[in-house]
Design a protein around this motif. Structure first.
Motif, mmCIF file in Angstrom:
data_model
loop_
_atom_site.group_PDB
_atom_site.id
_atom_site.type_symbol
_atom_site.label_atom_id
_atom_site.label_comp_id
_atom_site.label_asym_id
_atom_site.label_seq_id
_atom_site.Cartn_x
_atom_site.Cartn_y
_atom_site.Cartn_z
ATOM 1 N N LYS A 424 -8.221 -6.118 9.183
ATOM 2 C CA LYS A 424 -7.350 -6.683 10.224
ATOM 3 C C LYS A 424 -5.905 -6.293 9.990
ATOM 4 O O LYS A 424 -5.188 -5.917 10.919
ATOM 5 C CB LYS A 424 -7.515 -8.205 10.266
ATOM 6 C CG LYS A 424 -8.845 -8.653 10.854
ATOM 7 C CD LYS A 424 -8.805 -10.117 11.229
ATOM 8 C CE LYS A 424 -10.114 -10.525 11.916
ATOM 9 N NZ LYS A 424 -10.257 -9.873 13.226
ATOM 10 N N GLU A 425 -5.447 -6.378 8.738
ATOM 11 C CA GLU A 425 -4.068 -5.995 8.441
ATOM 12 C C GLU A 425 -3.882 -4.481 8.621
ATOM 13 O O GLU A 425 -2.842 -4.028 9.108
ATOM 14 C CB GLU A 425 -3.711 -6.407 7.015
ATOM 15 C CG GLU A 425 -3.570 -7.913 6.839
ATOM 16 C CD GLU A 425 -3.030 -8.268 5.460
ATOM 17 O OE1 GLU A 425 -2.883 -7.343 4.635
ATOM 18 O OE2 GLU A 425 -2.752 -9.451 5.234
ATOM 19 N N GLY A 426 -4.902 -3.743 8.212
ATOM 20 C CA GLY A 426 -4.822 -2.287 8.362
ATOM 21 C C GLY A 426 -4.717 -1.883 9.815
ATOM 22 O O GLY A 426 -3.942 -1.000 10.179
ATOM 23 N N ALA A 427 -5.495 -2.539 10.697
ATOM 24 C CA ALA A 427 -5.444 -2.238 12.127
ATOM 25 C C ALA A 427 -4.085 -2.597 12.711
ATOM 26 O O ALA A 427 -3.512 -1.852 13.504
ATOM 27 C CB ALA A 427 -6.557 -2.973 12.849
ATOM 28 N N ALA A 428 -3.563 -3.767 12.307
ATOM 29 C CA ALA A 428 -2.256 -4.201 12.811
ATOM 30 C C ALA A 428 -1.163 -3.232 12.379
ATOM 31 O O ALA A 428 -0.277 -2.865 13.164
ATOM 32 C CB ALA A 428 -1.957 -5.618 12.312
ATOM 33 N N LEU A 429 -1.218 -2.812 11.099
ATOM 34 C CA LEU A 429 -0.217 -1.869 10.591
ATOM 35 C C LEU A 429 -0.339 -0.524 11.310
ATOM 36 O O LEU A 429 0.672 0.099 11.653
ATOM 37 C CB LEU A 429 -0.411 -1.692 9.081
ATOM 38 C CG LEU A 429 0.616 -0.793 8.372
ATOM 39 C CD1 LEU A 429 2.032 -1.333 8.561
ATOM 40 C CD2 LEU A 429 0.286 -0.696 6.885
ATOM 41 N N ALA A 430 -1.561 -0.082 11.561
ATOM 42 C CA ALA A 430 -1.772 1.196 12.258
ATOM 43 C C ALA A 430 -1.149 1.152 13.646
ATOM 44 O O ALA A 430 -0.494 2.110 14.080
ATOM 45 C CB ALA A 430 -3.265 1.490 12.350
ATOM 46 N N MET A 431 -1.360 0.047 14.383
ATOM 47 C CA MET A 431 -0.785 -0.076 15.728
ATOM 48 C C MET A 431 0.739 -0.067 15.674
ATOM 49 O O MET A 431 1.403 0.557 16.519
ATOM 50 C CB MET A 431 -1.305 -1.349 16.391
ATOM 51 C CG MET A 431 -2.776 -1.257 16.785
ATOM 52 S SD MET A 431 -3.370 -2.664 17.738
ATOM 53 C CE MET A 431 -3.611 -3.880 16.445
ATOM 54 N N ALA A 432 1.317 -0.739 14.667
ATOM 55 C CA ALA A 432 2.778 -0.768 14.549
ATOM 56 C C ALA A 432 3.334 0.619 14.244
ATOM 57 O O ALA A 432 4.360 1.032 14.787
ATOM 58 C CB ALA A 432 3.174 -1.760 13.454
ATOM 59 N N ILE A 433 2.650 1.356 13.371
ATOM 60 C CA ILE A 433 3.104 2.709 13.021
ATOM 61 C C ILE A 433 3.016 3.633 14.238
ATOM 62 O O ILE A 433 3.934 4.412 14.518
ATOM 63 C CB ILE A 433 2.257 3.265 11.850
ATOM 64 C CG1 ILE A 433 2.555 2.499 10.563
ATOM 65 C CG2 ILE A 433 2.526 4.754 11.647
ATOM 66 C CD1 ILE A 433 1.630 2.828 9.411
#
Length: 787
Positions: A424-433
């Motif tokens: 979940k954190e990885g997906a959120a970080l990917a979207m932000a990047i």
């Protein structure tokens, strides 16, 4: 361009393959320094330069550049007045001078043939020809650096004397080997010690054999003795050898001084020949890989058609269409691993680097690249033990360094964005990047297996989903890139195909929420629709290619017909004019005769105006541009007004036959005896009814002698369809000429022409056997056919 992306995308492997086509040290130096350029003009010039090389490879095979060593160290030594170059060094310079001469003549021939080149002529025009110096060097030093006899008359005389003296010495010493003194020898041979000819004498016979001892064997059992009667001859030989060395040193000094004023010209020529060698290598590499010249977009719109990775076998790689930079600037490729996401991303990045380096790219015609100021790539597992970083930390460190350098003219490639941490954190970080990079205006391609990014891409302007196709039936990825469709989760479908109980599969589906199931169903439907669209597009493309081919053939036949019609009209007009001219000359003769007779017999004079009127009537017979009523032309046209069943003469064979039918390409099927042949319309002529009974053929012996048919057919340089047509006609001609066998030269090339010839010969019942020529006679570049 940053060095890291060159390493990540394996740019160096492309350069390694290019190196195999280079023949000069300077060309290798240019390859070592090759880097992608962000300057639009530089990239365009580089590609046009490669296009020139590709045209030359297609027309002539290659630019004739021999293997050349670097000469810059020799040029530095030429600055020293007392320095003299060795024979080997002078040989390297001579090779360069000869290469410049050959290359200049090669391009003069291209110019005479009106071959239009874009950039490369500017390089050739800068070459400096030194014919006098070149001739002197070529007659003085051979390729191995040995000074030739032709370098000076003195050297030639000295070497003749050396050769004569050596022969005399061997003759004298040969008498010892064959005569009564042979018993004193350890071996019946003549050898050399201290540059003097000697004989191996048994030590116990030294007193019986006079002469000078020069050496002895390790055991002491053999002495190497110079017989007394050849001492003076050996002395003369030694004097000549010293004179030879002195003359060679003098010649080397003379040649060095000859080259000394041309240091700058020689270095310039070396640089230019190196550039031509590099162009040659780029063109030959493009030919080998089936690459094309891409168009360049100033707006960095990338549109690759059937792009494939250059390091993967062409027979195995899956080609894909990829577009970015126009309607959308960010592509998010979702779906499971092992589907080909990474290799597709590497293909885009590597082809872009190749294009910006002036190399052709492995894609179809009309493909387009950009001219990016930077290409960034974070691909693969780059866990750093030295920096104590995990895979996740290593990727984040790379992305942080990119964010400081990205501009709106950059291309960014991120593989498995956000992987290596909590989903979940990885997906959120990917979207932000992705949001941050997309906001810069650059072009971004990112791969991920997080399902959350599917909806993210759908809701963002300028961002599009993509995926790699997966065949659930075969449980294998197809490696086909699907634009606009997010990746589908196939775990449950695969498990069901593998034989899991239905109860377990249904239970698993119940644990997934309805929203995910709806998304998967939607993706499955989109995938099916896209597949149908791709299949239909492929079918339409095939039909378009066939239609284009047919149109080209019809155009060629029409042009051939027009040329034939004009030629026949001209011939008929010339023939008619000749007939009229002959009639006029006859009329003038008759009128002159009448005048003569009138004077002789004194009868009533024929009025002059009557003679003029009669002559005017004859002049009216002169053929005008409108030839519709001309009988000669009408008769000539009638000979070429063909219909099925007409009896015709095949002019190239001297054979009479009957027309069976006309093919679409304009040729006619003609029955000649037991043979049915395809004959071009320009090669047949209708036979008048009153001449049909007269045979128009000759015996096999005279036909073979007079037909002019060569026992060899060269198909190199022909298009495939044209080559097959020529082959069919030639085989028929060879059979009629009575040849027991013929040779078909098809070259090696891509192998398409060779395969076409083989397939044709297999189908032809008149061919008894066939096979490739001997290795010293062309090998698999030609085929010998036996009837």
């Amino acid at each position: 361009m940053n060095e890291k992306v060159l390493e990540t995308l394996e740019y160096g492997k492309i350069k390694q393959q290019l190196a195999g086509f280079l023949t000069t040290d300077r060309g290798n130096e240019l390859l070592d320094n090759l880097r992608p350029s962000a300057d639009f003009k530089v990239v365009n010039d580089r590609l046009n330069e490669t296009a020139d090389g590709a045209d030359i490879v297609r027309l002539k095979g290659e630019i004739p550049i021999p293997k050349l060593s670097e000469i810059s160290p020799y040029m530095k030594r030429l600055r020293i007045e007392e320095a003299s170059l060795s024979g080997t060094e002078l040989a390297h310079i001579t090779k360069l001078l000869r290469a410049v001469q050959i290359v200049s003549a090669f391009f003069d021939d291209l110019k005479a043939e009106e071959v239009n080149l874009r950039i490369i002529t500017g390089i050739v025009d800068k070459l400096t020809l030194m014919p006098t110096v070149t001739k002197r060097m070529m007659t003085s030093v051979d390729d191995d650096g040995r000074v030739l006899d032709s370098a000076s008359s003195e050297l030639r005389a000295i070497r003749k004397s050396i050769s004569r003296t050596q022969t005399d010495i061997r003759t004298k010493m040969g008498k010892f080997i064959k005569g009564s003194d042979a018993k004193y020898l350890s071996e019946p041979i003549i050898t050399v010690r201290d540059d003097r000819f000697v004989l191996p004498i048994r030590a116990d016979y030294k007193q019986n054999f006079g002469g000078i001892v020069h050496d002895q064997s390790a055991s002491g059992q053999t002495l190497y003795v110079e017989p007394s009667n050849v001492v003076e001859m050996n002395n003369q030989l030694r004097r000549d050898q010293l004179a030879e060395r002195a003359e060679v040193r003098r010649i080397l000094g003379e040649l060095t001084n000859l080259l000394r004023p041309y240091r700058n010209e020689l270095m310039t020529n070396m640089n230019l020949v190196g550039q031509l060698d590099f162009v040659n290598a780029k063109a030959k590499y493009a030919h080998q890989t089936g690459s094309i010249q891409p168009r360049i977009s100033k707006d960095n719109v990338v549109n690759l058609r059937k792009a494939r990775h250059p390091m993967i076998d062409r027979d195995k790689v899956v080609a894909n269409d990829i577009e970015i930079g126009d309607k959308y600037s960010t592509i998010i490729v979702t779906g499971p691993n092992t589907g080909g996401k990474t290799i597709t991303m590497k293909t885009i990045g590597l082809l872009q680097l190749m294009g910006q380096s002036g190399l052709f790219i492995t894609a179809n015609e009309d493909s387009q690249i950009g001219a990016f100021d930077e290409v960034f790539a974070d691909i693969g597992d780059e866990q750093s033990i030295e920096a104590n970083l995990s895979t996740f930390s290593s990727h984040m460190d790379n992305i942080i360094s990119m964010l400081d350098k990205i501009s709106n003219n950059s291309l960014v490639l991120l593989d498995e964005l956000g992987a290596g941490t909590d989903p979940k954190e990885g997906a959120a970080l990917a979207m932000a990047i992705i949001d941050a990079i997309h906001a810069t205006g650059c072009e971004l391609i990112a791969t991920t297996h997080y399902p959350e990014l599917k909806a993210f891409a759908y809701n963002r302007s300028g961002i599009i989903n993509a995926s790699m196709e997966f065949d659930v039936n075969t449980l294998r990825p197809t490696y086909r890139f699907l634009m606009g469709i997010p990746g589908q989760s196939n775990a449950l479908n695969i498990a069901q195909k593998l034989g899991f109980p239905k109860q377990i599969i249904d239970n698993a589906r119940s644990f997934t929420d309805s929203k995910n199931q709806d998304i998967n169903n939607m993706i499955a439907e989109l995938t099916a629709q896209t597949k149908r669209a791709h299949d239909e597009a492929d079918q339409l493309q095939k039909q378009l290619a066939e239609s284009t081919k047919l149109h080209q053939e019809l155009t060629n036949q029409f042009n051939k017909y027009q040329a034939q019609r004009d030629r026949l009209t001209e011939q008929a007009q010339e023939k008619a004019n000749r007939v009229v001219e002959e009639a006029k000359q006859q009329a003038d003769k008759i009128i002159a005769d009448l005048h003569q007779k009138q004077k002789q017999i004194g009868k009533v004079a024929i009025k002059e105006n009557e003679l003029i009127d009669a002559k005017g009537e004859l002049n009216k017979l002169e053929v005008a541009p409108n030839l519709k009523k001309n009988k000669v032309l009408t008769k000539e046209k009638e000979k070429h007004n063909f219909h099925t069943g007409d009896d015709v003469l095949v002019k190239s064979y001297g054979q009479q036959g009957t027309l069976i039918g006309k093919e679409k390409n304009g040729t006619w099927d003609v029955q000649i005896g037991i043979l049915k042949m395809k004959i071009d319309e320009a090669d047949i002529e209708k036979i008048a009814a009153d001449k049909q009974s007269k045979p128009q053929y000759q015996t096999h012996v005279s036909r073979t002698r007079s037909s002019g048919i060569s026992p060899t057919l060269d198909l190199r340089g022909h298009r495939y369809e044209e080559a097959m047509f020529e082959l069919d006609r030639y085989i028929d001609s060879a059979l009629l000429a009575g040849y027991p066998s013929v040779t078909i030269i098809h070259g090696k090339g891509t192998g398409a022409l060779r395969k076409g010839v083989t397939d044709y010969l297999k189908r032809n019942k008149r061919v008894k056997s066939f096979g490739y020529s001997a290795p010293n006679a062309g090998g698999d570049g030609s085929t010998i056919v036996k009837f």
